[in-house]
Each structure stands twice: as C-alpha cells, then as structure tokens.
Design an enzyme around this catalytic site. Sequence first.
Site, mmCIF file in Angstrom:
data_model
loop_
_atom_site.group_PDB
_atom_site.id
_atom_site.type_symbol
_atom_site.label_atom_id
_atom_site.label_comp_id
_atom_site.label_asym_id
_atom_site.label_seq_id
_atom_site.Cartn_x
_atom_site.Cartn_y
_atom_site.Cartn_z
ATOM 1 N N ASP A 9 -4.036 -9.957 -5.516
ATOM 2 C CA ASP A 9 -2.850 -9.234 -5.040
ATOM 3 C C ASP A 9 -2.043 -8.899 -6.290
ATOM 4 O O ASP A 9 -1.358 -9.747 -6.847
ATOM 5 C CB ASP A 9 -2.041 -10.123 -4.095
ATOM 6 C CG ASP A 9 -0.750 -9.448 -3.647
ATOM 7 O OD1 ASP A 9 -0.753 -8.224 -3.460
ATOM 8 O OD2 ASP A 9 0.266 -10.156 -3.499
ATOM 9 N N GLU A 38 -6.313 -5.538 -4.047
ATOM 10 C CA GLU A 38 -5.427 -4.773 -3.147
ATOM 11 C C GLU A 38 -4.912 -3.549 -3.888
ATOM 12 O O GLU A 38 -4.501 -3.635 -5.047
ATOM 13 C CB GLU A 38 -4.259 -5.663 -2.688
ATOM 14 C CG GLU A 38 -3.407 -5.001 -1.629
ATOM 15 C CD GLU A 38 -2.416 -5.964 -0.954
ATOM 16 O OE1 GLU A 38 -2.722 -7.155 -0.792
ATOM 17 O OE2 GLU A 38 -1.324 -5.487 -0.598
ATOM 18 N N ASP A 59 1.874 -14.521 -2.534
ATOM 19 C CA ASP A 59 0.951 -13.701 -3.338
ATOM 20 C C ASP A 59 -0.461 -14.294 -3.311
ATOM 21 O O ASP A 59 -1.447 -13.566 -3.228
ATOM 22 C CB ASP A 59 1.453 -13.609 -4.777
ATOM 23 C CG ASP A 59 2.911 -13.204 -4.828
ATOM 24 O OD1 ASP A 59 3.198 -12.025 -4.601
ATOM 25 O OD2 ASP A 59 3.759 -14.091 -5.063
#
Lengths: 166, 166
Positions: A7, A67, A140
């Site tokens: 992430d 991501e 996260d």
Amino acid sequence: MRVLGVDPGTLRLGFGVVDAEGASVVYVSSGTVKCSDKLPVPERLKLLYAELEKVIRLHKPDCAAVESPFFSVNARSALAIGKAQTVAILAAVNAGLEVFEYPPALIKSHIAGFGASTKDQVTSMVMLQLRLTEPLSSPDAADALACALCHIQEARRTAVIRASQA
Amino acid sequence: MRVLGVDPGTLRLGFGVVDAEGASVVYVSSGTVKCSDKLPVPERLKLLYAELEKVIRLHKPDCAAVESPFFSVNARSALAIGKAQTVAILAAVNAGLEVFEYPPALIKSHIAGFGASTKDQVTSMVMLQLRLTEPLSSPDAADALACALCHIQEARRTAVIRASQA
C-alpha cells in the site's frame, strides 16, 4: 505462491506478505515503513526502496501486488502516491518478481464485498481471512495485506476461467 | 559541476550531461532510452532504471535535474510521466547524487526566455548555448539538456543571491 502486497505512500508505506496454499491463505508478515516529512522526497524514495529490498530479501515472495493511486484525488496527491507506487514496482521488478497493480476499489470489493468499504471494515476482513488474533501494526499494513489477498483471489479467478475454457 | 538532466517518459526518456565550468557550459553527452509499448510497464521501468544507472556510472555527474510532470495534462498521463520521473529520481539518489526537480515552464523560461516555447525553439536554444553543430538525437535529449542547463542557471542564481546577502 507467496505474495508481497504493498500500500504505497511517501510518508507511510504498508507491506504485507501472504502465502496461498491450496484453497487457504496464510499470514507471513506485515509492517509499515514510516518516513519523516522533514526528509526531502528523493531521500524518502531511497529509504522506501531500501526497506522494500530488505522485505523481499527476507521473505522471498514470488510476486508483488501493488495498490494503484486513486484517480479522484487531485493530480498532485495522485502523483505523490504514484512516486511511492513506482518505488514499490521498481524494488519488486529489480528483484526479479512479477508485478501486478490493483485499483483500491477492486481490492476493497474483493476483501469486503463492495468498493466503498471503510478502512475499519478492510482491517476486520483482513484479520478474519488470515485468522489473526493480534491487531495489525497500522491500517497501511492491513491495506497491503488486502492487496496481496486481492491478487490471490484474482489469480484463482484466472485459473478457474482458464480451466473452464480448456 | 557536472549535471545529469532527465526528460522522463515511459516510452522515451531523454538524458543529457552538461559541465558548468566557471561562467560557461560544456556539452558532455546526451541520448534517448526507448521502450517498446509492448513491454509491460514494470519491465519498462526496470529498463529505464538500468540505462540511467549506466549513464551515471559512465559520466559520474555531481547531481541530477529531473523535469517534473506537467499538471494540466490529465491525471493518468501525469501518472505515467510520474513513474518515469520517479525512476530517474531513484536511479540518481541510489547512486548518491543530489536530485533537483524543475517544472517544464521554468525550464522553457530559462532556456528560451518564456514558458510556452515550442520544442523546436528549445532544441535551437540548447544547441546555441552548448555550441553544438551536429543535430541532437531527439527532442527528448534536447529537453534533458535544457533541464540540466536550467539547473546550472538556478544554481548560479542561488549563488548570486547568497553572495549579495553575505
């Protein structure tokens, strides 16, 4: 198959490693790399790259799922996230891993059933799917694990479609 | 001071190396890294990173000046250029170079006197400033040299301001 999920962010980057074993998923590791906002951006990117290199050396994932930035945020924010995303892609590809990118809505949809789920819902579903009893270090890290789980589901989906066409 | 200038793009990345010697500037090298659009993006980024590493090893610049993406293009284009820009920043910072970012309008304004100058005007002014008689390999190489020249002018400007304040 061992998947590294990332992430990306230039201040906080989450990572998570998950094993896909047959029909089940097994938690391996997760964490957050934090950068001071006093550090110039190039130095932050250098730190993120070096930390991801360490994670890859330690856990030897087979591939990376990263991501992708969300386009409805403004161009400047997308660009900052894009920098961290590129660092993740580069650390993975330079280590010989195959890299996959997933948009936030697809990750959320896979993990929590719909694309607009909250951070808390994502964290709860990640903990449930990975049978974790200890809380994760950060949202996260949960997002990174969700990204890894998304890749595992996408890979299974592709395998099912291929098998049904054979 | 030897400056590596980079005009980033995921299909064509321009680079140029310029020496600042006293009040004059001396051309060292320039070129373009071309990536096939058939190559997946992570592989393109890997190639760009490896080629920039080679340029840095060969020419040993003191710092890098990287053109930043132009915000009025759409978020998706800015993001693609941002990926190539991040690769350039990372290749430079991982080689121990200090990295500077300059927006296209500032580069054009320094090189051709105004921010909205055309590619041809930039190329002509770069060739004039560096006293080049042979044509450059591409507009990307010219843009990269313009970015290096912009950094040299900015560094001189800073030095003049500091000296006048001392």
